[in-house]
Structure formats: C-alpha cells, structure tokens
Design a protein around this motif. Structure first.
Motif, PDB file in Angstrom:
ATOM      1  N   THR A  51      42.450  30.870  33.391  1.00  0.00           N
ATOM      2  CA  THR A  51      42.062  30.570  34.399  1.00  0.00           C
ATOM      3  C   THR A  51      42.186  29.042  34.373  1.00  0.00           C
ATOM      4  O   THR A  51      42.589  28.206  35.912  1.00  0.00           O
ATOM      5  N   LEU A  52      42.062  28.291  32.930  1.00  0.00           N
ATOM      6  CA  LEU A  52      42.182  26.247  32.893  1.00  0.00           C
ATOM      7  C   LEU A  52      43.471  26.500  32.868  1.00  0.00           C
ATOM      8  O   LEU A  52      43.832  26.379  31.961  1.00  0.00           O
ATOM      9  N   PHE A  53      44.246  25.653  33.551  1.00  0.00           N
ATOM     10  CA  PHE A  53      45.874  25.300  33.198  1.00  0.00           C
ATOM     11  C   PHE A  53      45.779  23.814  32.816  1.00  0.00           C
ATOM     12  O   PHE A  53      44.726  22.815  32.946  1.00  0.00           O
ATOM     13  N   ASP A  54      45.499  23.655  31.408  1.00  0.00           N
ATOM     14  CA  ASP A  54      45.917  21.427  31.102  1.00  0.00           C
ATOM     15  C   ASP A  54      46.619  21.406  30.973  1.00  0.00           C
ATOM     16  O   ASP A  54      47.630  21.717  30.685  1.00  0.00           O
ATOM     17  N   HIS A  55      46.968  19.792  31.962  1.00  0.00           N
ATOM     18  CA  HIS A  55      48.675  19.237  31.766  1.00  0.00           C
ATOM     19  C   HIS A  55      47.937  17.934  31.619  1.00  0.00           C
ATOM     20  O   HIS A  55      46.371  17.255  31.018  1.00  0.00           O
ATOM     21  N   ALA A  56      48.891  16.737  31.625  1.00  0.00           N
ATOM     22  CA  ALA A  56      49.268  15.596  31.223  1.00  0.00           C
ATOM     23  C   ALA A  56      50.375  15.422  32.382  1.00  0.00           C
ATOM     24  O   ALA A  56      51.491  15.695  32.407  1.00  0.00           O
ATOM     25  N   ASP A  57      50.162  14.184  33.038  1.00  0.00           N
ATOM     26  CA  ASP A  57      51.776  13.353  33.841  1.00  0.00           C
ATOM     27  C   ASP A  57      52.286  13.171  32.543  1.00  0.00           C
ATOM     28  O   ASP A  57      53.418  13.370  32.756  1.00  0.00           O
ATOM     29  N   ILE A  58      52.108  12.824  31.081  1.00  0.00           N
ATOM     30  CA  ILE A  58      53.164  12.337  30.485  1.00  0.00           C
ATOM     31  C   ILE A  58      53.835  13.702  29.754  1.00  0.00           C
ATOM     32  O   ILE A  58      54.595  13.625  28.885  1.00  0.00           O
ATOM     33  N   TYR A  59      53.487  15.008  29.987  1.00  0.00           N
ATOM     34  CA  TYR A  59      54.006  16.505  28.906  1.00  0.00           C
ATOM     35  C   TYR A  59      55.257  16.401  29.411  1.00  0.00           C
ATOM     36  O   TYR A  59      55.680  16.453  31.038  1.00  0.00           O
ATOM     37  N   ALA A  60      56.202  16.020  29.105  1.00  0.00           N
ATOM     38  CA  ALA A  60      57.627  15.924  29.606  1.00  0.00           C
ATOM     39  C   ALA A  60      57.663  15.568  30.234  1.00  0.00           C
ATOM     40  O   ALA A  60      58.541  15.282  31.538  1.00  0.00           O
ATOM     41  N   ARG A  61      57.236  14.167  30.483  1.00  0.00           N
ATOM     42  CA  ARG A  61      57.215  13.159  31.520  1.00  0.00           C
ATOM     43  C   ARG A  61      57.211  13.142  32.960  1.00  0.00           C
ATOM     44  O   ARG A  61      58.049  13.449  33.540  1.00  0.00           O
ATOM     45  N   GLY A  62      56.375  14.379  33.093  1.00  0.00           N
ATOM     46  CA  GLY A  62      56.108  15.131  34.512  1.00  0.00           C
ATOM     47  C   GLY A  62      56.114  16.241  34.240  1.00  0.00           C
ATOM     48  O   GLY A  62      56.048  17.358  35.059  1.00  0.00           O
ATOM     49  N   ALA A  63      57.616  16.389  33.584  1.00  0.00           N
ATOM     50  CA  ALA A  63      58.303  18.022  34.264  1.00  0.00           C
ATOM     51  C   ALA A  63      57.263  19.243  33.664  1.00  0.00           C
ATOM     52  O   ALA A  63      57.605  20.223  34.933  1.00  0.00           O
ATOM     53  N   SER A  64      56.030  19.239  33.222  1.00  0.00           N
ATOM     54  CA  SER A  64      55.887  20.075  32.701  1.00  0.00           C
ATOM     55  C   SER A  64      54.669  20.221  33.550  1.00  0.00           C
ATOM     56  O   SER A  64      54.752  21.743  34.247  1.00  0.00           O
TER      57      SER A  64
END
Ligand code: NAP
Length: 307
Positions: free
Chosen positions: A59-72
């Motif tokens: 249920t929890l999806f972890d992102h960051a703005d820097i992952y693949a420079r926004g592509a994730s």
C-alpha cells in the motif's frame, strides 16, 4: 496482525500504512538514473513493477524527486493519471531536499536545501509528476546542515493547509535532528538504512526514538542493495539459507523477516524491480522468526559472539 504497541498511526489518510507490513520502493523502477534513457521497454517494466506491487497488497509507495531525476515519479503518475480511482487506495511517500549537481543551473553544486521556497517548489513539481492532488507522506531526504526548523515548519504548515501534503517525515535523520524538528512539526516516519548488513539504527537511538515518539521506521536497502541476495556468500548467507530452508522461503525473505521482528515495527522498502521477487517478498511478512534465529543472524552479521 498485531501492531507494535507504540504504533498509534496505523492509518495514513484513508489507507492502512501497515496492512502488508512492507512498502514498495520506486528508486530503481526507471531502470536508469537518466530520464532521457527511459524508453518504451523501461516504461513497460516500471509499470509492471508498480502494478504487481499494487496487486500484491503493497500500500505504501516510496519515491523521491531525485529518483531518475523525476522520472520515477512521472512513471507512477502515468498510471495514476490513467486510473485516478486507484489513488486513494495507496499511500504515496516522496522526498525533497537534495539538489543533485548541475540540476539547478550549469555547474550548480550538489547541495541539500530545506529552505521554505525549495520545499514548496519541490512539492509542486512532485505533485505534477505524480499526477495527484496530494502526497500522503512528504519526507526530507537527508539532513541539511543549514536546516532552520522554524522555516521547515512554516513550509510544512502551508503545504498541509493547502491540502497538498497529509503527513510529514524525514529520512537519514539521527535522533537529535528528529527531536529538534519534532518540536515544531509532528513526524510520522524516519526512513533509515537498516538491514543485516547495516545495523546502526539498533545502536544509535533511532529505533528507540521511533518507539518513544510513535514514529514508524522505514528501512531503505533492506537487502543491502542486493548484497544479501543471490550470488552472495559467506557465513551470514549460509546461515540465512539454512533458516530459509527450515521455513520454506528464500534467503531474502529471512533478511526481511529479521527486520520485521523488531518491536519498533520497521517497514522494509522492497527495492527489486522484478515482479517475481516483488511477489515472493510478501512471504516475509508471514514468517515468525524465533528470538534464537534473530540472534543467530545478528551474531553472524556482526561476525563476533555476543558479549
Ligand atoms: N532515503 C534514502 O536515502 C534511500 C536510499 C536508498 C534507497 N531508498 C529507498 O529504499 C528502496 C529500497 O532500496 P534498495 O533498492 O537499495 O533495496 P534492496 O532491496 O536492498 O536492493 C535492491 C537491489 O537488490 C537486488 N535484489 C533484490 N532481490 C535480490 C535477490 N534475491 N538476489 C539478488 N539481487 C536481488 C535488486 O535487483 P533486481 O531489481 O534485479 O531484483 C536491486 O538491485 C528504494 O527503492 C528507495 O525507495 C531510500
């Protein structure tokens, strides 16, 4: 399942944060760190990984703005944009605060930036990429030495009032920095590196603070970036295999179960992009690792007998 007693925040927004006891990490979904390299094949693989996780109770999806420079974030946003009804069934966590070199102008240096203007600006960009109106958990990625907690709180309060963010958290924060920020704004997660190969949070007060302050610890690189996976060898690996065989699961399931055993309610962030491994990992949540096996693994990981 029984929640660790300190966990008062079992729900984040409309969604149960801990129903699967695991979260899905989106750092590697683009298959590259260069957004220009995301072709149709990589896009399809990313979508498949995200769909597989969703269908198997993550249920929890972890992102960051820097992952693949926004592509994730953008790859996930494509799915959410196409099927908005799925949005409130998941918890989206993302992060800001790291400025990679060259991203904010030619020759711009690698810096951390928790200024209110950067936090507010970054949040809007993440919302656009994710094609959503709100972020469930907005985390500060790595401590900014120049952090002014009042300024951070000001930005967070504004984001909350605007409905853009529901909860706040941090990542890679030691307890002193969490305490400082907690004075100004409630934090619901601290995302730290913890695994059989990286055990500092057991000793540096991080997990104790999480229990004391009702903060949920998220474990990044729970398999030490793959170093506890296939191809690895050594005493720890041999022991993990032996315990895995007794439970009828895989080595990596045992490495995850070792984290799940801790009373702070650690939520491992699963980083594989392979659908079969995303599915297999869910078995970890059902393993009842004995205290004896937990300590046998700990001792093998440390490489020394208990004092
Ligand atoms: N806050 C932070 O500073 C920070 C830092 C790093 C990561 N994170 C978060 O944590 C998440 C997880 O981190 P991570 O990706 O490093 O986690 P991880 O699970 O420790 O490592 C994932 C890597 O291990 C490989 N792997 C998985 N199972 C394997 C197996 N059975 N045999 C061999 N290799 C295996 C994966 O390859 P395959 O894809 O080929 O399976 C992938 O390359 C990230 O997605 C991100 O959300 C946060």
């Amino acid at each position: 399942m029984a929640y660790p007693p300190h966990m008062t925040t079992q729900r984040i927004g409309e969604t149960d944060l801990t129903s699967s006891r695991l979260s899905y990490g989106c750092m590697r979904i683009a298959g590259t760190w260069n957004p220009a390299e995301v072709d149709d094949e990589k896009r399809a693989a990313a979508h498949l990984a995200l769909e597989t996780a969703f269908e198997h109770s993550y249920t929890l999806f972890d992102h960051a703005d820097i992952y693949a420079r926004g592509a994730s974030e953008s790859l996930h946003g494509e799915l959410l944009g196409a099927e908005p009804s799925k949005r409130d069934k998941i918890v989206i966590a993302t992060k800001c605060g790291i400025k990679p070199p060259g991203q904010y102008g030619e020759n711009s240096p690698h810096t951390y930036d928790f200024s209110a203007s950067h936090i507010l600006w970054s949040c809007d960009r993440s919302l656009e990429r994710l094609q959503t109106d709100y972020i469930d958990i907005y985390q500060l990625h790595r401590p900014d030495y120049l952090m002014n907690p009042e300024e951070v709180a000001e930005a967070f309060t504004r984001l909350k009032e605007q409905g853009k963010v529901r909860h706040f958290g941090v990542s890679n924060f030691l307890p002193d920095k969490v305490s400082l920020l907690q004075k100004y704004v409630p934090l619901c997660v601290n995302q730290v590196e913890i695994s059989l190969s990286h055990r500092d949070p057991l000793e540096d007060g991080t997990l104790n603070q999480c229990m004391q302050e009702s903060i949920t610890p998220l474990s990044w690189s729970p398999l030490a970036g793959g170093a506890l996976g296939e191809g690895a060898e050594g005493e720890l690996i041999a022991l993990t295999d032996q315990i895995a065989e007794a439970h009828g699961v895989t080595r990596t399931d045992i490495a995850l179960a070792w984290l799940l055993k801790h009373p702070s309610g650690i939520i491992p962030i699963i980083g594989t992009t392979k659908p079969e491994r995303i599915i297999q990992s869910t078995k970890a949540a059902k393993i009842e690792l004995s205290r004896e096996d937990w300590y046998r693994l700990f001792t093998a990981a440390v490489g020394e007998p208990m004092p």
